[in-house]
Design a protein around this motif. Structure first.
Motif, PDB file in Angstrom:
ATOM      1  N   ALA A 146       0.995  -1.164   0.270  1.00 33.21           N
ATOM      2  CA  ALA A 146       0.106  -0.046  -0.150  1.00 33.21           C
ATOM      3  C   ALA A 146       0.870   1.038   0.126  1.00 33.21           C
ATOM      4  N   ILE A 147       1.909   1.308   1.014  1.00 32.12           N
ATOM      5  CA  ILE A 147       2.815   2.421   0.893  1.00 32.12           C
ATOM      6  C   ILE A 147       3.583   2.907  -0.519  1.00 32.12           C
ATOM      7  N   ILE A 148       4.345   1.184  -0.810  1.00 29.58           N
ATOM      8  CA  ILE A 148       5.028   1.735  -2.329  1.00 29.58           C
ATOM      9  C   ILE A 148       3.929   1.871  -3.558  1.00 29.58           C
ATOM     10  N   ASN A 149       2.426   2.144  -3.649  1.00 26.74           N
ATOM     11  CA  ASN A 149       1.606   1.981  -4.411  1.00 26.74           C
ATOM     12  C   ASN A 149       1.591   3.901  -3.928  1.00 26.74           C
ATOM     13  N   SER A 150       1.268   4.399  -2.742  1.00 29.17           N
ATOM     14  CA  SER A 150       1.638   5.663  -2.880  1.00 29.17           C
ATOM     15  C   SER A 150       2.708   6.591  -3.272  1.00 29.17           C
ATOM     16  N   MET A 151       3.671   6.299  -3.404  1.00 31.11           N
ATOM     17  CA  MET A 151       4.574   6.996  -3.789  1.00 31.11           C
ATOM     18  C   MET A 151       4.810   7.127  -5.028  1.00 31.11           C
ATOM     19  N   THR A 152       5.231   8.406  -5.763  1.00 30.24           N
ATOM     20  CA  THR A 152       5.323   8.466  -7.331  1.00 30.24           C
ATOM     21  C   THR A 152       6.772   7.290  -8.341  1.00 30.24           C
ATOM     22  N   PRO A 153       6.723   7.065  -9.073  1.00 27.97           N
ATOM     23  CA  PRO A 153       7.966   7.086  -9.863  1.00 27.97           C
ATOM     24  C   PRO A 153       9.142   7.121  -9.030  1.00 27.97           C
ATOM     25  N   ASP A 154       9.531   8.068  -9.067  1.00 25.66           N
ATOM     26  CA  ASP A 154      10.582   9.503  -8.683  1.00 25.66           C
ATOM     27  C   ASP A 154      10.831   8.845  -7.660  1.00 25.66           C
ATOM     28  N   GLU A 155       9.585   8.978  -6.324  1.00 21.77           N
ATOM     29  CA  GLU A 155      10.456   8.256  -4.576  1.00 21.77           C
ATOM     30  C   GLU A 155      10.657   7.399  -4.917  1.00 21.77           C
ATOM     31  N   ARG A 156      10.077   6.521  -5.951  1.00 26.63           N
ATOM     32  CA  ARG A 156      10.302   5.149  -5.600  1.00 26.63           C
ATOM     33  C   ARG A 156      11.464   4.387  -5.780  1.00 26.63           C
ATOM     34  N   ARG A 157      12.097   5.471  -7.161  1.00 29.94           N
ATOM     35  CA  ARG A 157      13.631   5.165  -7.588  1.00 29.94           C
ATOM     36  C   ARG A 157      14.448   6.246  -6.309  1.00 29.94           C
ATOM     37  N   ASN A 158      14.597   7.210  -5.772  1.00 34.02           N
ATOM     38  CA  ASN A 158      15.252   7.667  -4.822  1.00 34.02           C
ATOM     39  C   ASN A 158      14.419   7.659  -3.946  1.00 34.02           C
ATOM     40  N   PRO A 159      14.565   6.535  -2.692  1.00 32.42           N
ATOM     41  CA  PRO A 159      13.926   6.974  -1.314  1.00 32.42           C
ATOM     42  C   PRO A 159      14.390   8.089  -1.030  1.00 32.42           C
ATOM     43  N   HIS A 160      15.654   8.354  -1.018  1.00 34.38           N
ATOM     44  CA  HIS A 160      16.485   9.937  -0.027  1.00 34.38           C
ATOM     45  C   HIS A 160      15.638  10.895   0.124  1.00 34.38           C
ATOM     46  N   ILE A 161      14.703  11.091  -1.325  1.00 36.62           N
ATOM     47  CA  ILE A 161      13.716  12.071  -1.387  1.00 36.62           C
ATOM     48  C   ILE A 161      12.823  12.887  -0.593  1.00 36.62           C
ATOM     49  N   LEU A 162      12.538  11.292   0.277  1.00 37.97           N
ATOM     50  CA  LEU A 162      11.579  11.085   1.407  1.00 37.97           C
ATOM     51  C   LEU A 162      11.629  12.207   2.873  1.00 37.97           C
ATOM     52  N   ASN A 163      10.714  13.194   1.798  1.00 40.40           N
ATOM     53  CA  ASN A 163      11.070  14.347   3.970  1.00 40.40           C
ATOM     54  C   ASN A 163       9.790  13.826   3.831  1.00 40.40           C
ATOM     55  N   ALA A 164       9.806  14.635   5.360  1.00 39.23           N
ATOM     56  CA  ALA A 164       8.120  14.931   6.180  1.00 39.23           C
ATOM     57  C   ALA A 164       7.465  14.338   5.433  1.00 39.23           C
ATOM     58  N   SER A 165       7.239  15.771   4.839  1.00 38.61           N
ATOM     59  CA  SER A 165       6.044  16.324   4.152  1.00 38.61           C
ATOM     60  C   SER A 165       5.700  14.899   3.070  1.00 38.61           C
ATOM     61  N   ARG A 166       5.970  14.292   2.324  1.00 36.43           N
ATOM     62  CA  ARG A 166       6.069  13.304   1.323  1.00 36.43           C
ATOM     63  C   ARG A 166       5.987  12.026   2.447  1.00 36.43           C
ATOM     64  N   LYS A 167       6.282  12.183   3.512  1.00 38.98           N
ATOM     65  CA  LYS A 167       5.739  11.253   3.982  1.00 38.98           C
ATOM     66  C   LYS A 167       4.725  11.287   4.367  1.00 38.98           C
ATOM     67  N   ARG A 168       3.793  11.997   5.406  1.00 39.47           N
ATOM     68  CA  ARG A 168       3.110  12.530   5.440  1.00 39.47           C
ATOM     69  C   ARG A 168       1.955  12.214   4.625  1.00 39.47           C
ATOM     70  N   ARG A 169       2.246  12.808   3.251  1.00 39.95           N
ATOM     71  CA  ARG A 169       1.168  12.450   2.065  1.00 39.95           C
ATOM     72  C   ARG A 169       0.459  11.139   2.034  1.00 39.95           C
TER      73      ARG A 169
END
Ligand SMILES: Nc1nc2c(ncn2[C@@H]2O[C@H](COP(=O)(O)OP(=O)(O)OP(=O)(O)O)[C@@H](O)[C@H]2O)c(=O)[nH]1
Ligand SMILES: Nc1nc2c(ncn2[C@@H]2O[C@H](COP(=O)(O)OP(=O)(O)OP(=O)(O)O)[C@@H](O)[C@H]2O)c(=O)[nH]1
Ligand SMILES: [Mg+2]
Ligand SMILES: [Mg+2]
Lengths: 445, 319
Positions: free
Chosen positions: A373-396
Motif C-alpha cells: 500500500a505504501i509503495i503504491n502511494s509513492m510517485t515513481p520518482d520517490e520509488r527510484r530515489n527514496p532519499h528524497i522522502l522528506n517529512a511532508s512527502r512521508k505524511r502524504r
C-alpha cells in the motif's frame, strides 16, 4: 553447527566431479555429514541411522547427471526423501457428521496445549464455527484462569466445574455443548508424563467418556531424543489422530518432527509459531525438511525459482542487485513474487550461508501488505530515489496508504535491511558459494 | 519406614534415583551388552557408548569429546573391563560438569552472603520457571528463610495467578501488579520491598521468551538492570531453567541468555520423565556454568540441589 550443510556437501563432492556414478566409497563422507546434521537437529539416533541408510541406497542407484553436480544431486535426494517422510497429504481436522465435533488436546507439561486450544478455537471461529472450550486441567495452578483469559480474548465460552474432576468436566462440557448449539468442543487437558500411569489412565478415561472425533498430540519442537518415547506412549494410550508442533518461532531445527513421523505414522496437522493466538499455521513438509537439514537448499531454490520467476526478470534483477541499483520499484515487483514463493526469510534461507546471517536481521513477513500500500502511494520518482522522502512527502504517503509515518519509516528501514541482505547474497555469490543458485536463477548453466 | 516416608516424603537420594531410574537402567543394560564377553573396550563398545550418549541428548560434539578422551585412555591402558570403563566415563563426565559456585550457595540452609539474596529466573516458554520458583520458595521457607516473590511475568495469561497460588502453597508473600504491568517495575518494587522488609531471599519470575527474539531479550536485560539500582549486586543469581526433554537447542538457549543476562546457574526440570537432560553436560562445560537444581515432579518438594557426583553416579551405578 551445520548451517550450510549443502556447501559442505559441495566440497565433499568436488573430488567427485570427474566421476559419473555415486559409489559406496565416494559417498561415505557425505553420508556421515548428513547423519551428523540430523543428529544435531535432534532427529532420534535410530531414526537418523535408518534414514541415512535409505538415502544412501537411493543415491547409489543414481547416475550423476552432467547438468547437476553430484553434491546437488545427493542434497536433493536427501531433501526429497525427508519431505516425503514428513509429508503425505495435507490433513485437516475431521469434523463429526452430527455436531458437536469433539477435539481432545493432550501432551507433556508445558508443550503449549492451553495456548493451542485458544489458537484452534480462534481458527475455527474464523471459519464460522461456534466452539466451546472445556477446562479439563484440574491440577496446574491457575490452568483454568489461563484458559479463561485466552478464551475471553476471542470471545469463546469455557466450561469448567468446581470439582477437580477432569473426566466429569469433559463429560459435562459435551452435554453443555449439545444443549447450547456449540458445533465444536475443544478439551484442554493437564500436561502429563507418558510414564505417569495414573495420569495416562485419566486421559484414557476422558477419551472413553467423550469419544473425540479428533485427538491432537501437542509437542514442543525443541524436544530432543526423547520425542520418540513420548509420542509412542501417548499413541499407545490414546491413539491420537495428529500432531501439533509448537514454538517453531524459535530457532530449533525441529528434528523431533521426523522422529515422531517415523515412530507413529500420524500426520503433523498444525504448527504453532508464537504466543499470540493468531500464530497458528498449517504444516508444510518441504519447509520443515529444509529446517531440519539446516541448509540453504540449492536444489529447492532452483525448483522454486524455476516455477515462480520469469527468466528475463530474474536476469534483470540479478544485474540490478549486483550493480547496487535495486530500488523500491524492484522491491515492489519482488513482493508479489515473494508472496507467491513463501516467506522472505525462508527464501533467503535457501541460499547457502545466508541463513545464519539472517538471524541477526529481523524480517517480518506480515509487514508485506502495508508495504504494498505504501509503495503504491509513492510517485515513481520517490520509488527510484527514496532519499528524497522528506517529512511532508512521508505524511502524504502515510495518509494515501492508510498507514502512518512510522509505518513509512519502518518500510524504508526494512528496505535498507533488505538491500543489505541482497548485498550479502551478492558477496556470497562472488565468493562462489551461492553462485550456483543465482546462476540457476537466471537459467544460465 | 520413617514418619515422613509414611506421609509420602521420600529421602533425597531416593527421589533423585527414582527420577533417573529410566536413564540408569537403559544406559547400564546397553553398556553391559556391549562389554559382555570382551576383555577390551573395542570399536563396538565405543559405538554403543556413542549411541547411549547421543540418545541422552548429550549432543554430537560433546559425545565425540568424551569418546576421544576415552579412546586416549584405552590406548594407554589396554585392558579395560566394564567397571573400569564406567569409572572412566564417570570421571570424564564429572569433569565436564562445573562445580557449584560457593558464592551463590544452592543449599537452602546455608547463610546467604547478601541480604536480600536476589535470584532472577529466566528461560524459554513452558520449561518450568514458575514451578521452580514455587519449589525454591517452599524449600527456602522450610529452611527458615524469609522469602519474597516478584511476579514479573505480566504477559502470559494467568501467570500472576499461577505464581500467587505457589506463594500460598509455600506460605511466602508476593509482590504483584497484575497482568500487563511493566515487568521491570515489578522487579524493582520487589527488590525494594525485600530490602525494606529485610527479606533473605527474593525470587523474580519472568515471562517465558524464545532466545532468538531480540526485543524480549532486551526487555530481560532491562529487568535485570533495574534491580541493581536498589541492591548494586542484584540479582546475585540468574537461574536459567532448562527442560530435560529439550534437545540441542538448549545450547542456543544457554548462549543467548548468557549474552543477555549473564546466567550464573542452571535448573534442569522434568527429570521425572524418560528424558535424560544430557545437554547440560555440554552447556555446563562450554559456558562454565554449574547446574544448581533439578526438578523431579510438579509438587513443591520435587526439587533437589544438584550434586554432580550423585547425578553421574545415578546414571551409571548398579545399585
Ligand atoms: N514462542 C512460543 N511460545 C508458545 C507457543 N505455544 C505456546 N507457547 C508458550 O509456551 C508456554 C506454555 O504454554 P501452555 O499453553 O501453557 O502449555 P501447556 O501445554 O498448556 O502447559 P501445561 O498445561 O502446564 O502442561 C506459554 O508461555 C505459552 O505462551 C509457540 O508456538 N511459540
Ligand atoms: N513432571 C514435571 N513437570 C514439571 C516440572 N517442573 C515444571 N513442570 C510442569 O511444567 C509445566 C510448565 O511449568 P511452568 O512453571 O508454568 O513453566 P514456565 O517456564 O513458568 O512457563 P511460562 O511462564 O509459560 O514460560 C507445568 O505443568 C508444570 O507443572 C518437573 O520437574 N517435572
Ligand atoms: Mg495447559
Ligand atoms: Mg511462568
Amino acid at each position: 553447527m551445520f548451517d550450510d550443510l549443502s556447501s559442505k556437501l559441495q566440497s565433499t563432492f568436488k573430488t567427485l566431479s570427474g566421476q559419473s556414478k555415486i559409489t559406496e566409497l565416494n559417498i561415505a563422507e557425505a553420508v556421515r555429514e548428513i547423519r551428523r546434521a540430523l543428529l544435531d537437529a535432534d532427529v532420534n539416533y535410530e531414526v537418523a541411522r535408518e534414514f541415512t541408510k535409505k538415502v544412501k541406497d537411493q543415491a547409489l542407484e543414481q547416475d550423476v547427471l552432467t547438468s547437476v553436480s553430484p553434491g546437488q544431486l545427493f542434497t536433493k535426494i536427501v531433501y526429497d526423501e525427508l519431505t516425503q517422510v514428513l509429508g503425505g497429504k495435507q490433513e485437516e481436522i475431521r469434523f463429526a457428521t452430527t455436531p458437536p465435533t469433539v477435539i481432545l488436546i493432550a501432551g507433556l507439561q508445558g508443550s503449549g496445549k492451553t495456548t493451542f486450544t485458544g489458537k484452534l478455537a480462534k481458527y475455527l471461529k474464523s471459519k464460522g464455527r461456534n466452539p466451546l472450550l472445556a477446562a479439563a486441567d484440574v491440577y496446574r495452578p491457575a490452568a483454568v484462569e489461563q484458559l479463561k483469559t485466552l478464551a475471553e480474548q476471542i470471545k469463546v465460552p469455557v466450561y469448567s466445574i468446581e470439582e477437580k474432576d477432569a473426566v466429569r468436566t469433559a463429560r459435562e462440557a459435551l452435554q453443555f455443548a449439545r444443549s447450547n448449539a456449540h458445533d465444536v468442543l475443544i478439551i484442554d487437558t493437564a500436561g502429563r508424563l507418558h510414564v505417569d500411569e495414573k495420569m495416562m489412565a485419566e486421559v484414557s478415561e476422558i477419551k472413553k467418556a467423550v469419544q473425540p472425533n479428533e485427538i491432537l498430540f501437542v509437542v514442543d519442537s525443541m524436544t530432543g531424543q526423547d520425542a520418540v518415547n513420548t509420542a509412542r506412549e501417548f499413541d499407545k494410550t490414546i491413539d491420537f489422530d495428529g500432531v501439533v508442533l509448537t514454538k517453531l518461532d524459535g530457532d530449533t531445527r525441529g528434528g523431533a518432527a521426523l522422529s515422531i513421523r517415523n515412530v507413529v505414522e500420524k500426520p503433523i496437522k498444525f504448527i504453532s509459531m508464537g504466543e499470540k493466538l493468531d500464530s497458528l499455521t498449517p504444516f508444510f513438509p518441504d519447509r520443515m525438511a529444509q529446517r531440519i537439514l539446516g541448509m540453504g537448499d540449492v536444489i529447492s531454490l532452483v525448483e522454486k525459482a524455476q516455477q515462480e520467476f520469469d527468466e528475463k526478470e530474474a536476469k534483470q534483477l540479478q544485474q540490478r542487485i549486483t550493480s547496487d541499483k535495486f530500488d523500491l520499484e524492484d522491491f515492489h515487483k519482488q513482493i508479489n513474487q515473494i508472496k507467491k514463493m513463501g516467506s522472505l526469510k525462508d527464501l533467503a534461507g535457501m541460499i547457502p550461508g545466508v541463513s545464519q546471517k539472517l538471524k541477526d536481521t529481523e524480517i517480518d513477513d506480515n509487514a508485506l501488505d502495508p508495504i504494498e500500500a505504501i509503495i503504491n502511494s509513492m510517485t515513481p520518482d520517490e520509488r527510484r530515489n527514496p532519499h528524497i522522502l522528506n517529512a511532508s512527502r512521508k505524511r502524504r504517503i502515510a495518509s494515501g496508504s492508510g498507514t502512518s509515518v512510522r509505518a513509512v519509516n519502518d518500510l524504508l528501514k526494512q528496505f535498507s535491511q533488505m538491500k543489505k541482505m541482497m548485498k550479502t547474497m551478492t558477496k556470497m555469490s562472488k565468493m562462489g558459494r551461492a553462485m550456483q543458485g543465482l546462476k540457476n536463477l537466471t537459467g544460465r548453466p | 519406614m520413617s514418619f515422613l516416608e509414611k506421609l509420602g516424603f521420600k529421602k533425597k537420594e531416593e527421589r533423585l534415583k527414582e527420577g533417573l531410574e529410566k536413564s540408569r537402567t537403559g544406559l547400564l543394560s546397553k553398556l553391559g551388552k556391549a562389554v559382555i564377553g570382551k576383555d577390551t573396550v573395542d570399536e563396538e563398545v565405543l559405538d554403543e557408548l556413542e549411541e547411549v550418549l547421543i540418545t541422552s541428548d548429550v549432543g554430537v560434539s560433546t559425545t565425540l569429546k568424551i569418546i576421544r578422551r576415552i579412546e586416549e585412555r584405552v590406548k594407554k591402558d589396554k585392558y579395560l573391563n566394564t567397571s573400569e570403563l564406567q569409572r572412566i566415563l564417570r570421571e570424564e563426565i564429572i569433569a565436564l560438569l562445573r562445580e557449584n559456585d560457593t558464592d551463590k550457595p544452592a543449599e537452602f540452609e546455608a547463610a546467604t552472603p547478601a541480604k536480600p539474596h536476589v535470584i532472577m529466573v529466566v528461560g524459554v516458554n513452558g520449561v518450568g520457571k514458575t514451578t521452580t520458583i514455587g519449589k525454591l520458595a517452599w524449600h527456602y521457607k522450610q529452611a527458615g528463610k524469609n522469602v519474597l516473590l516478584g511476579a514479573a511475568d505480566t504477559f502470559r495469561a494467568a501467570a500472576v495467578n499461577q505464581l500467587t497460588i505457589w506463594s500460598e502453597r509455600a506460605g511466602v508473600p508476593i509482590i504483584q501488579q497484575g497482568q500487563n504491568a511493566d515487568p521491570a517495575a515489578v522487579a524493582y518494587d520487589t527488590v525494594a520491598a525485600a530490602k525494606s522488609r529485610g527479606a533473605d531471599v527474593v525470587l523474580i519470575d519472568t515471562a517465558g521468551r524464545l532466545h532468538n527474539k531480540k526485543g524480549l531479550m532486551d526487555e530481560l536485560s532491562k529487568i535485570k538492570r533495574v534491580m541493581s539500582k536498589i541492591v548494586p549486586e542484584a540479582p546475585h543469581e540468574v537461574l536459567l531453567v532448562l527442560d530435560a526433554s529439550t534437545g540441542q537447542n538448549a545450547m542456543q538457549q544457554a548462549k543467548a541468555f548468557t549474552e543477555a543476562v549473564d546466567i550464573t546457574g542452571l535448573a534442569l526440570t522434568k527429570l521425572d520423565g524418560t528424558a535424560k537432560g544430557g545437554i547440560v553436560i555440554g552447556i555446563s562445560s562450554e559456558l562454565n556454568v554449574p547446574v544448581k537444581y533439578i526438578g523431579v515432579g510438579e509438587q513443591a518438594a520435587d526439587l533437589q540441589v544438584f550434586d554432580r557426583v550423585g547425578f553421574v553416579n545415578a546414571l551409571f551405578d548398579k545399585s
